[in-house]
Design an enzyme around this catalytic site. Structure first.
Site, PDB file in Angstrom:
ATOM      1  N   HIS A   1     104.776  17.206  14.427  1.00 12.06           N
ATOM      2  CA  HIS A   1     105.402  15.990  13.890  1.00 12.06           C
ATOM      3  C   HIS A   1     106.829  16.240  13.396  1.00 12.06           C
ATOM      4  CE1 HIS A   1     101.858  13.590  14.277  1.00 12.06           C
ATOM      5  NE2 HIS A   1     101.150  14.286  13.405  1.00 12.06           N
TER       6      HIS A   1
ATOM      7  N   ASP B   1      96.363  17.317  20.242  1.00 11.24           N
ATOM      8  CA  ASP B   1      96.126  16.844  18.880  1.00 11.24           C
ATOM      9  C   ASP B   1      95.864  15.337  18.924  1.00 11.24           C
ATOM     10  OD1 ASP B   1      96.929  17.876  15.792  1.00 11.24           O
ATOM     11  OD2 ASP B   1      97.097  15.713  16.117  1.00 11.24           O
TER      12      ASP B   1
ATOM     13  N   HIS C   1      96.832  13.063  17.068  1.00  8.77           N
ATOM     14  CA  HIS C   1      98.045  12.317  16.742  1.00  8.77           C
ATOM     15  C   HIS C   1      99.162  12.683  17.718  1.00  8.77           C
ATOM     16  CE1 HIS C   1      95.805  12.789  12.895  1.00  8.77           C
ATOM     17  NE2 HIS C   1      96.098  11.510  12.777  1.00  8.77           N
TER      18      HIS C   1
ATOM     19  N   ASP D   1      91.795  17.906  15.686  1.00 12.00           N
ATOM     20  CA  ASP D   1      91.378  16.729  14.928  1.00 12.00           C
ATOM     21  C   ASP D   1      90.859  15.605  15.822  1.00 12.00           C
ATOM     22  OD1 ASP D   1      93.933  16.519  15.910  1.00 12.00           O
ATOM     23  OD2 ASP D   1      94.873  15.964  14.022  1.00 12.00           O
TER      24      ASP D   1
END
Length: 603
Positions: free
Chosen positions: A316, A352, A354, A443
């Site tokens: 991120h 991931d 996200h 995740d």
């Protein structure tokens, strides 16, 4: 397939009924995480298996969400016998009507509650207000009311924690070291790790634990040791801090300085959920340095592949901002290190849950780095809100950003593997990278409190195996997210087994769900203009659209609801939900909020 994953200390976990499988179960619907067989409890008879509880996002997604299933157990005797009890959670169809919808935003502070029904308290009795005592699970960080002893998300015993890290710690000195200056190791896999990364933690005292916590690394390390992978089957990379000159190839001077300044503060925050303490700058530089050196060693041929067991995560972190638990972008640093070592083309696959908005931003105009991301998106309503299929890169980099944005939660192995075979692998083969980097967030794993998806350790193992052929086996796996300690440790272990050559071959069906097929078709339609090799697959799937997807995903699940012993204490489903989940929760999805649970006289 055998697993050497160790249970968290404090109790026994139901194990798989298949002989020699040995995987400790915390899977959905009573299935083994490793082989998907029926679970047998450690003793006693299974009387029933509970259904799902609500998604962290919107109601539509939660109905398909297999990532937050629930078991409860009664302690029937002093010896710790665990017996599953019938009907241990409320029906999803009813619970999700009360669930609060998150909003997309540029930063995590923008994710706020927006359900107007939440403000309608006309059916409550404010005179009977009380604060419900809760405890937070050490395995998945989810809140639970005091009346239960086992976590409603992952069924861990209250107070149980990571066991086995000390064994890993004592073996560090026994591991072979590999660097540009040492002799070639006898093993082909290198691991990057340094204990100083455990010092990065949230110091501000808050009611619930931060999901990105040091125990994530401890759990993975313990699992690798228990599986016999470390130290006998891999070498260690000597740790070093990344230099400022290397970071300047990825981040702005202001960003680098802002991270560096945290070493002078007791604790600080870049966003409401992205913390730092006096050790965080060092931990972030160690993580980036290990990733850079692993990439260089792989490209130079000193090792075949590697696993960067690092934190804080990085995907991120953009050119000039830290966010989403990430300080420096480790995958970007590794990609540029690989290019300096001689790689002409680098493939980054980000699984991931996200979207890696930072990695995409850094390389969106660079055609020498192909960025492919599979992530939960929900039309921009899932954090960070970026990563739509039409985001394909800019300027010379058009077509070198490939986003596969899932439209709901609960996405599992079949959808991921179908997307790999239909989109990822054909593009990767055409691109022909010199090294493949996996931004390996776990995740999306079954049981993760933030991702609420359904990928199993076997699913991650298969995806890793599929990627080994993309660049002649030159593969670097970099840890990103993943917040259920059992899920992250078992999944990471299966991935590393593939790296060391112990992975098993699986012949699994890859029929996607209806929603998964729709997502893949959307991606194929957009990307075929940049990658003509996708054209035939798009035409074929369009013609077969009605018969390709897995029909099992259309079946409605039956839910037994919450039984009496839970029910009367809270008066209504809404109040039970509020007791469990309202308050300062996992900040990555919901930001900060405190509230009191109000009991109701409602029968």
């Amino acid at each position: 397939m055998a697993s050497d994953m160790q249970p968290l200390s404090g109790h026994e976990i139901p194990s798989c009924a298949v002989e020699n499988c040995g995987v400790f179960d915390h899977a959905c619907h009573g299935k083994c995480q490793s082989c998907d067989s029926d679970v047998k409890p450690s003793c006693g008879e299974v009387n029933g298996i509970s259904s799902l509880i609500g998604s962290h996002t919107d109601g539509k997604a939660s109905k398909e969400n297999c990532g937050a299933c629930t078991f409860t157990y009664d302690c029937a005797a002093l010896d710790g016998c665990l017996i599953a009890t019938n009907g241990s959670c409320m029906a999803v169809d009813e619970l999700t009507q009360e669930f609060e919808r998150e909003q997309a935003g540029a930063t995590l502070e923008d994710l706020v509650f927006s359900n107007d029904e939440e403000d309608d308290d006309s059916d409550w009795d404010p005179a009977s207000s009380l604060v419900t005592n809760r405890w937070f699970c050490l395995n998945c960080t989810m809140p639970n009311v005091d009346v239960v002893m086992y976590c409603l998300n992952c069924h861990e015993l209250k107070g149980s924690g990571v066991d086995g890290y000390d064994a890993f710690k004592t073996q560090i000195a026994e591991a072979a070291l590999v660097s540009p200056d040492t002799e070639l190791p006898a093993v082909s896999t290198a691991i990057g790790f340094d204990e100083r990364m455990l010092l990065h933690s949230e110091l501000e005292v808050k009611p619930n634990p931060h999901p990105e916590r040091p125990d994530r690394l401890r759990a993975i390390a313990a699992s690798l040791s228990a599986a016999g992978i470390f130290p006998s089957k891999c070498a260690l990379v000597p740790p070093r801090e990344i230099t400022k000159e290397e970071l300047l190839m990825v981040h702005t001077p202001d960003h680098i300085e802002s991270v560096e300044q945290t070493k002078n503060m007791l604790y600080s925050y870049f966003t409401s959920d992205t913390y730092a303490n006096g050790h965080s700058a060092c931990a972030a530089k160690l993580a980036a340095g290990l990733c850079a050196d692993l990439a260089s060693l792989i490209v130079s041929g000193r090792v075949q592949n590697g696993f960067a067991m690092v934190r804080p995560p990085g995907h991120h972190a953009g050119v000039k901002q830290a966010m989403g638990f990430c300080l420096h972008n480790n995958a970007a640093v590794a990609a540029l290190a690989a290019k300096r070592a001689g790689a002409k083309k680098v493939l980054i696959v980000d699984w991931d849950v996200h979207h890696g908005n930072g990695t995409q931003e850094i390389f969106e105009g660079d055609k020498s780095v192909l960025y492919v991301s599979l992530h939960r998106h929900e039309y921009g309503n899932f954090y960070p809100g970026t990563g739509a299929a039409h985001e394909v890169g800019i300027l010379d980099g058009q077509g070198f950003s490939v986003n596969i944005p899932w439209s709901r939660g609960g996405v599992g192995d079949n959808d991921y593997i179908f997307a790999f075979k239909t989109v990822v692998l054909p593009i990767a083969a055409e691109f022909a990278p010199d090294i493949t980097i996996i931004s390996a967030g776990f995740d999306a794993a079954r049981g993760d409190p933030l991702g609420c998806c359904d990928v199993t350790p076997i699913g991650y193992s298969i995806m890793t195996s599929l990627l080994t052929a993309c660049s002649g086996g030159r593969l670097l796996v970099i840890l990103e997210g993943g917040y259920n300690l059992r899920s992250i440790s078992s999944s990471a272990t299966e991935v590393v087994k593939v790296l060391v050559g112990d992975g098993s071959s699986f012949d699994v069906a890859t029929a996607p769900s209806k929603e998964g097929l729709e997502t893949v078709l959307q991606v194929l339609k957009i990307q075929q203009q940049f990658w003509p090799i996708l054209g035939p697959a798009y035409a074929s799937l369009q013609a077969q659209q009605g018969s390709v997807f897995s029909k099992s995903t259309n079946k409605k699940r039956k839910h037994s609801g919450v039984p009496g012993p839970f029910w009367w204490k809270f008066g209504s489903k809404r109040l039970l939900y509020k007791a469990l989940y309202e308050g300062p929760l996992l900040r990555k999805i919901k930001g900060f909020r405190q509230g009191k649970v109000i009991d109701s006289a409602e029968p």
